[in-house]
Design a protein around this motif. Structure first.
Motif, short mmCIF file in Angstrom:
data_model
loop_
_atom_site.label_atom_id
_atom_site.label_comp_id
_atom_site.label_asym_id
_atom_site.label_seq_id
_atom_site.Cartn_x
_atom_site.Cartn_y
_atom_site.Cartn_z
N GLU A 1 -8.43 5.29 -11.67
CA GLU A 1 -7.42 4.23 -11.69
C GLU A 1 -6.96 3.92 -10.28
N PHE A 2 -6.91 2.63 -9.95
CA PHE A 2 -6.52 2.20 -8.61
C PHE A 2 -5.31 1.27 -8.73
N THR A 3 -4.42 1.40 -7.77
CA THR A 3 -3.26 0.50 -7.74
C THR A 3 -3.54 -0.60 -6.73
N ILE A 4 -3.10 -1.81 -7.05
CA ILE A 4 -3.29 -2.94 -6.13
C ILE A 4 -1.96 -3.21 -5.43
N SER A 5 -1.98 -3.13 -4.12
CA SER A 5 -0.77 -3.41 -3.35
C SER A 5 -1.21 -3.67 -1.91
N TYR A 6 -0.29 -3.47 -0.96
CA TYR A 6 -0.65 -3.63 0.45
C TYR A 6 -0.80 -2.26 1.09
N ASN A 7 -1.74 -2.18 2.08
CA ASN A 7 -1.86 -0.93 2.82
C ASN A 7 -0.99 -0.98 4.09
N SER B 1 3.31 1.15 -0.95
CA SER B 1 2.02 0.95 -0.30
C SER B 1 0.92 1.85 -0.86
N VAL B 2 -0.30 1.37 -0.69
CA VAL B 2 -1.48 2.09 -1.16
C VAL B 2 -2.49 2.18 -0.01
N GLU B 3 -3.42 3.08 -0.12
CA GLU B 3 -4.50 3.17 0.86
C GLU B 3 -5.79 3.41 0.11
N GLN B 4 -6.87 2.91 0.70
CA GLN B 4 -8.16 3.19 0.06
C GLN B 4 -8.99 4.09 0.97
N PRO B 5 -9.30 5.27 0.52
CA PRO B 5 -10.14 6.13 1.35
C PRO B 5 -11.60 5.70 1.23
N ASN B 6 -12.42 6.04 2.22
CA ASN B 6 -13.86 5.76 2.10
C ASN B 6 -14.47 6.65 1.05
N THR B 7 -13.97 7.85 1.03
CA THR B 7 -14.46 8.78 0.02
C THR B 7 -13.27 9.50 -0.57
N CYS B 8 -13.39 9.89 -1.81
CA CYS B 8 -12.33 10.67 -2.43
C CYS B 8 -13.04 11.81 -3.16
N PRO C 1 -0.54 -9.36 -4.74
CA PRO C 1 -0.35 -8.15 -5.57
C PRO C 1 1.04 -8.17 -6.20
N PHE C 2 1.14 -7.54 -7.33
CA PHE C 2 2.42 -7.45 -8.05
C PHE C 2 3.38 -6.56 -7.26
N ASN C 3 4.63 -7.02 -7.18
CA ASN C 3 5.64 -6.21 -6.50
C ASN C 3 6.41 -5.43 -7.58
#
Ligand SMILES: C[S@@+](CC[C@H](N)C(=O)[O-])C[C@H]1O[C@@H](n2cnc3c(N)ncnc32)[C@H](O)[C@@H]1O
Length: 551
Positions: free
Chosen positions: A194-200, A220-227, A252-254
């Motif tokens: 599951e991923f959240t959509i927001s700003y990094n 805020s969210v971040e996307q790692p290259n690998t998890c 993105p939804f606030n």
């Protein structure tokens, strides 16, 4: 221009600094420092520049006085040779400095990125830097703490005089060997991501993992290259979606003020059937009709594509306008954009349909092993009826259905119940049925009905509730149901079910009708490698010994 000389007899391979060092060593205290030394690449000479004629002459004399060094003063034929070489050297130096600077900057950035990656990885998989064997040791320690807590709380509440032997001496509870995960499934194993959509942190639209907390005003969210626990296919889909969202005209939804549209992405997949189920969550209240239709079309175009060995089984668009953190399974309405609303998994050779909002164990190979523990616990007990309580898509009941003649499941999630009925059908099972309800609302009635089979049935109640366990009336109904002499209690958060276990095990009294149960054994199943979580399977048997003591 400062005076220069050309010194012959120098090693071809030597560089400026090495030549200088050699001369210093050979000439000792008398050495006269040049202001500049230039050693052209692969030449048997070097240029030396001195501060004035006097210094230069002293150096020349020194060389002539030491013929054994086999160094000779040469002529600088070309006046510009030194300047050209110097220019080249300065250019080279600058280039080197620039490269070093770039390397350092890049390295610094990499350090920052690596640190961030590391923090994110630790957030989703806090134990991933620890050897797997140590992880298991840590988890076994936690499980033993739960047993100790169970003992202490039991005695605290009821006193030692009412405590059964196995509470006073917890060594009587058998702690089975942990069911560990095979090496090839210890990383990137999640079948649901599951991923959240927001700003990094760079203020870019990001499909990633929460790093802030809404309560602390940080969405805020971040996307790692690998998890460490997320599979590559889910990361690929998240990346693809992120690229699309970065040029979407909708925001993105606030989660604090309800503005914006995009909320979540959920990717479910089976490595066994190679099916993918993708769900996107939005708040459609902030879209007009045309915009909603546009989004639907664009999502179909984006996701209806090839995924290597996987194929898209279903694409769903879910709507929720609730503030705060998302719950992937809760939506106000759901639209199937493509295919089905479920995907198929294989567990212990049984086909299992799982809807987009139904629970499933997140690690399929370990789920096989968890269910095998349950099957083994049912063996050699002549169990005739199995109560699959909090049944999800009916999986546990289905897996024991080959050896038990009658399965009755209870589950509150309607989609899961629909899946369960379908799963009974596709596995050709006539001995399973499910009641779609909260366990607490029907268990009493179910227990009463079961009493009519008294003496004829050996019942096994299997409880697999959410983290917090079940309500007391469920425990009471199970306790007072004659015929239920065996209980399997599966928990993904063992400390939270201590109360339930104590309630089941308290000796009979006016308040606690019917004899209590005794905890016979417990098995740790590592369902969540790289994290501190685990499943515990508690096996309990009715303790008639305690009853006779008290009567
Ligand atoms: C941990 S899952 C286990 C599901 C299933 N046994 C499995 O292994 O896939 C817990 C399930 O309990 C259901 N549930 C939660 N509270 C419930 C309740 N009060 N009554 C009935 N089912 C409940 C949830 O919908 C979920 O499907």
């Amino acid at each position: 221009m400062k005076p220069q000389i050309c010194l012959l007899g120098i090693q071809k391979f030597a560089k400026d600094k090495q030549v200088l060092k050699q001369l210093q060593e050979q000439l000792g205290d008398k050495f006269i420092n040049p202001t500049e030394i230039i050693k052209p690449k692969m030449k048997p000479f070097c240029f030396l520049q001195f501060i004035d004629e006097d210094e230069k002459n002293k150096f020349v004399k020194l060389i002539e006085d030491n013929p054994e060094l086999k160094l000779r003063i040469g002529e600088v034929h070309n006046e510009n040779a030194f300047e050209k070489q110097l220019e080249k050297k300065i250019k080279q130096q600058k280039q080197n400095e620039e490269e070093v600077k770039q390397f350092q900057e890049k390295h610094q950035n990499r350090d920052v990125i690596e640190r961030k990656e590391n923090e994110l990885a630790l957030q989703t998989a806090p134990l991933y830097q620890i050897k797997y064997e140590e992880q298991i040791e840590q988890k076994m320690v936690e499980l033993k703490k739960v047993i100790k807590k169970l003992r202490n709380q039991f005695i605290q509440k009821n006193g030692k005089e009412y405590a059964p032997d196995w509470i006073l001496d917890t060594n009587l509870i058998k702690i089975n060997d942990p069911i560990i995960c095979d090496e090839q499934f210890r990383f990137n194993y999640r079948n649901k991501s599951e991923f959240t959509i927001s700003y990094n942190s760079q203020k870019e639209v990001c499909v990633g993992f929460n790093v802030g907390s809404i309560q602390k005003n940080n969405d805020s969210v971040e996307q790692p290259n690998t998890c460490p626990v997320t599979p590559a296919i889910a990361m690929e889909i998240a990346n693809k979606f992120q690229t699309y969202l970065q040029s979407s005209k909708f925001q993105p939804f606030n989660r604090q003020n309800g503005s914006g549209v995009w909320r979540m992405l959920s990717v479910r997949k089976s490595d066994r059937t190679k099916q993918l189920l993708i769900s996107v969550s939005i708040n459609k209240d902030n879209l007009n009709e045309d915009e909603y239709v546009l989004i639907c079309d664009e999502l179909i175009t984006l996701f209806k594509t090839t995924y290597g060995e996987f194929s898209l089984e279903g694409l769903l668009l879910m709507h929720s306008n609730k503030l705060g953190q998302d719950l992937a399974s809760s939506a106000d309405d759901t639209k199937i954009l493509y295919g089905n609303s479920y995907y198929q998994e294989i567990i212990l050779d049984k086909k299992i349909n799982i809807s987009y909002n139904a629970f499933s164990q997140n690690h399929t190979p370990q789920c096989d092993k968890l269910y095998q523990v349950i099957i083994d616990l049912c063996k050699n007990k002549k169990i005739t009826k199995f109560l699959d309580l909090c049944a999800g898509s009916g999986t546990i009941g289905i897996c024991v259905s080959d050896q038990i003649q009658d399965i009755l499941a209870i589950e509150m999630n309607q989609s899961s119940c629909k899946d369960a009925n379908e799963n009974y059908k596709i596995n050709n099972l006539q001995n399973c049925q499910i009641i779609c309800s909260k366990v607490e609302d029907v268990i009493k009635k179910v227990a009463q009905d079961l009493k009519s089979f008294e003496g004829k049935q050996q019942l096994m109640a299997c409880l697999d509730p959410p983290r917090a366990g079940v309500l007391n009336n469920v425990i009471e109904a199970i306790r007072t149901c004659k015929g239920i002499d065996h209980i399997i209690y599966v928990s993904c958060s063992p400390p939270q079910v201590i109360d339930n276990l104590i309630q089941l095990c308290l000796p009979q009294s006016k308040k606690n009708r019917a004899p209590g149960f005794k905890l016979v054994n417990v098995t740790l199943v590592d369902m969540f490698p790289q994290t501190s979580h685990f499943e515990a399977v508690f096996y309990l048997e009715r303790d008639y010994g305690i009853l006779s003591e008290l009567m």
